[in-house]
Design an enzyme around this catalytic site. Structure first.
Site, PDB file in Angstrom:
ATOM      1  CB  ALA A 134       0.852   3.755  -4.576  1.00 54.86           C
ATOM      2  N   GLY A 135      -0.536   4.670  -1.475  1.00 57.60           N
ATOM      3  CA  GLY A 135      -1.648   5.372  -0.851  1.00 57.60           C
ATOM      4  C   GLY A 135      -1.185   6.593  -0.083  1.00 57.60           C
ATOM      5  CG  PHE A 136      -2.865  10.019   3.067  1.00 56.31           C
ATOM      6  CD1 PHE A 136      -2.064  11.135   2.852  1.00 56.31           C
ATOM      7  CD2 PHE A 136      -3.465   9.871   4.311  1.00 56.31           C
ATOM      8  CE1 PHE A 136      -1.861  12.089   3.859  1.00 56.31           C
ATOM      9  CE2 PHE A 136      -3.280  10.805   5.314  1.00 56.31           C
ATOM     10  CZ  PHE A 136      -2.472  11.908   5.094  1.00 56.31           C
TER      11      PHE A 136
ATOM     12  CE  LYS B  49      -6.329  -1.345   9.652  1.00 52.34           C
ATOM     13  NZ  LYS B  49      -5.225  -1.648   8.708  1.00 52.34           N
TER      14      LYS B  49
ATOM     15  N   GLY C  87       0.812  -1.217   0.000  1.00 58.91           N
ATOM     16  CA  GLY C  87       0.000   0.000   0.000  1.00 58.91           C
ATOM     17  C   GLY C  87       0.841   1.261   0.000  1.00 58.91           C
TER      18      GLY C  87
ATOM     19  CB  THR D  48      -7.191   2.472  12.633  1.00 58.18           C
ATOM     20  OG1 THR D  48      -8.028   3.593  12.942  1.00 58.18           O
ATOM     21  CG2 THR D  48      -8.037   1.217  12.767  1.00 58.18           C
ATOM     22  CG  ASP D  49      -7.734   6.568  16.167  1.00 54.70           C
ATOM     23  OD1 ASP D  49      -8.227   6.151  15.096  1.00 54.70           O
ATOM     24  OD2 ASP D  49      -7.714   7.782  16.457  1.00 54.70           O
ATOM     25  CD  GLU D  50     -12.088   4.974  12.439  1.00 54.08           C
ATOM     26  OE1 GLU D  50     -13.194   4.390  12.359  1.00 54.08           O
ATOM     27  OE2 GLU D  50     -11.653   5.738  11.568  1.00 54.08           O
TER      28      GLU D  50
ATOM     29  CE1 TYR E 121     -10.157   1.016   8.180  1.00 52.01           C
ATOM     30  CE2 TYR E 121     -11.061   2.549   9.802  1.00 52.01           C
ATOM     31  CZ  TYR E 121      -9.980   2.016   9.114  1.00 52.01           C
ATOM     32  OH  TYR E 121      -8.713   2.474   9.388  1.00 52.01           O
TER      33      TYR E 121
END
Length: 333
Positions: free
Chosen positions: A9-11, A152, A7, A124-126, A148
């Site tokens: 090439a992602g943000f 994760k 990944g 992720t914090d989620e 989502y």
């Protein structure tokens, strides 16, 4: 140091690749990316291909990923590749289960059968869900609210199980909301910037009081590098921004910096299961010598200036839906 970055090439992945490319001239990097809507070759175009190799591949393609792993022989696999957009997960959870759960399994199995590389898993914090009290530590229970975040959390649990069962060297990194250059326009900050630049209304879920902890992506990259160099296998590390802001504060700050009227803000019905607040402690990573360095308004200015200077990057991504007056947020992550 040899890094295989899924990944990349992602943000967040591409910003990390840019950071390592600049800070560690001896590093060799291989980006393994499917190049979906959010993973773009344009994010890597300034980098010298003699130091950054690029392989187009799907993490669900076990054979290709294993072949790439064996050929490159990395010291670390830094696993960014994921579906990350909450609203998309609500509309269709299936791809989130495939990529964020099965994809993690495929990577873990490949590494288990190919002794050597350590896995740095970006979470992720989620996974902690809605936080009403004090910021949480890495030992807090998981309470995901969306498909989502549930996917994760499942990936995290697989990583923990492979450490416990197989002694597979893995470290889990749980960052708070990142912002900065190269973020796809469906996310809160770039969407606000681009709609404001075009004089369009800014739709806000509910009353905008949802609180997130914002971390400039270069500070995230430094924190990730710190965990790679100084962290311990089998550990999870929160990576907080220590910069809580409500969604409405974020939008108001952007409009003020752009000199746009706050009257552009318009409120729309909230999305299902919307978490009110994320909040993490960062004692473990702070003890390694890292802390955020970019003040909120400085990071926001840098982000705004990047989008203003790089219309070539974002203009092709905007369809008719983006310019709709009624388009709600595509999430706050």
């Amino acid at each position: 140091m040899r890094l295989l970055v899924t990944g990349g090439a992602g943000f967040m992945g591409s910003n990390f690749v840019h950071y390592i490319y600049a800070s560690r001239p001896d590093a060799e990097i291989l980006v393994y990316d499917k190049f979906t809507y959010a993973g773009r070759i344009e994010n890597l175009k300034e980098l010298d291909t003699s130091r950054v190799k690029i392989v187009k591949g799907d993490i669900l393609d076990q054979e290709k990923f294993t072949e790439t792993l064996k050929a490159f022989q990395p010291d670390y696999v830094v696993h960014f590749a994921a579906e990350t957009h909450v609203d998309r997960s609500i509309k269709d959870p299936s791809i989130f289960i495939d990529v964020n759960v099965k994809g993690v399994y495929i990577i873990l199995e490949a590494l288990r059968r190919h002794d050597g590389p350590k896995l740095i898993h970006i979470s992720t914090d989620e996974v902690y869900g809605d936080i009403s009290g004090e910021p949480v530590t890495e030992e807090a229970p998981f309470k995901p609210s969306s498909p989502y975040s549930a996917s994760k959390a499942s990936g995290d649990l697989l990583c923990q199980a492979y450490w416990r069962t197989y002694s597979l060297p893995v470290r889990i990194v749980r960052p708070s909301n990142n912002y900065g250059p190269r973020q796809f326009p469906e996310k809160l900050i770039p969407k606000t910037i681009l709609r404001a630049l075009n004089g369009l209304p800014i739709p806000v879920y509910g009353d905008g009081s949802q609180e997130r902890d914002w971390l400039y992506v270069e500070d995230f990259s430094r924190g990730l590098e710190t965990i790679i160099l100084r962290g311990r296998d089998g550990e999870a590390y929160n990576l907080p921004g220590l910069n809580p802001k409500t969604n409405i504060q974020v939008i108001q700050d952007i409009l003020t910096l752009l000199g746009k009227p706050h009257s552009l803000i318009t409120f729309v019905p909230d999305r299902p299961g919307h978490d009110k607040r994320y909040a993490m402690r960062g004692d473990k990573v702070l003890s390694l010598g890292w802390k955020p360095q970019t003040p909120w308004l400085d990071g926001l200015r840098k982000t705004i200036e990047w989008y203003k200077a790089n219309e070539w990057w974002w203009r092709p991504l905007l369809g008719d839906e983006f310019f709709s007056k009624d388009t709600p947020w595509g999430g706050t992550r």
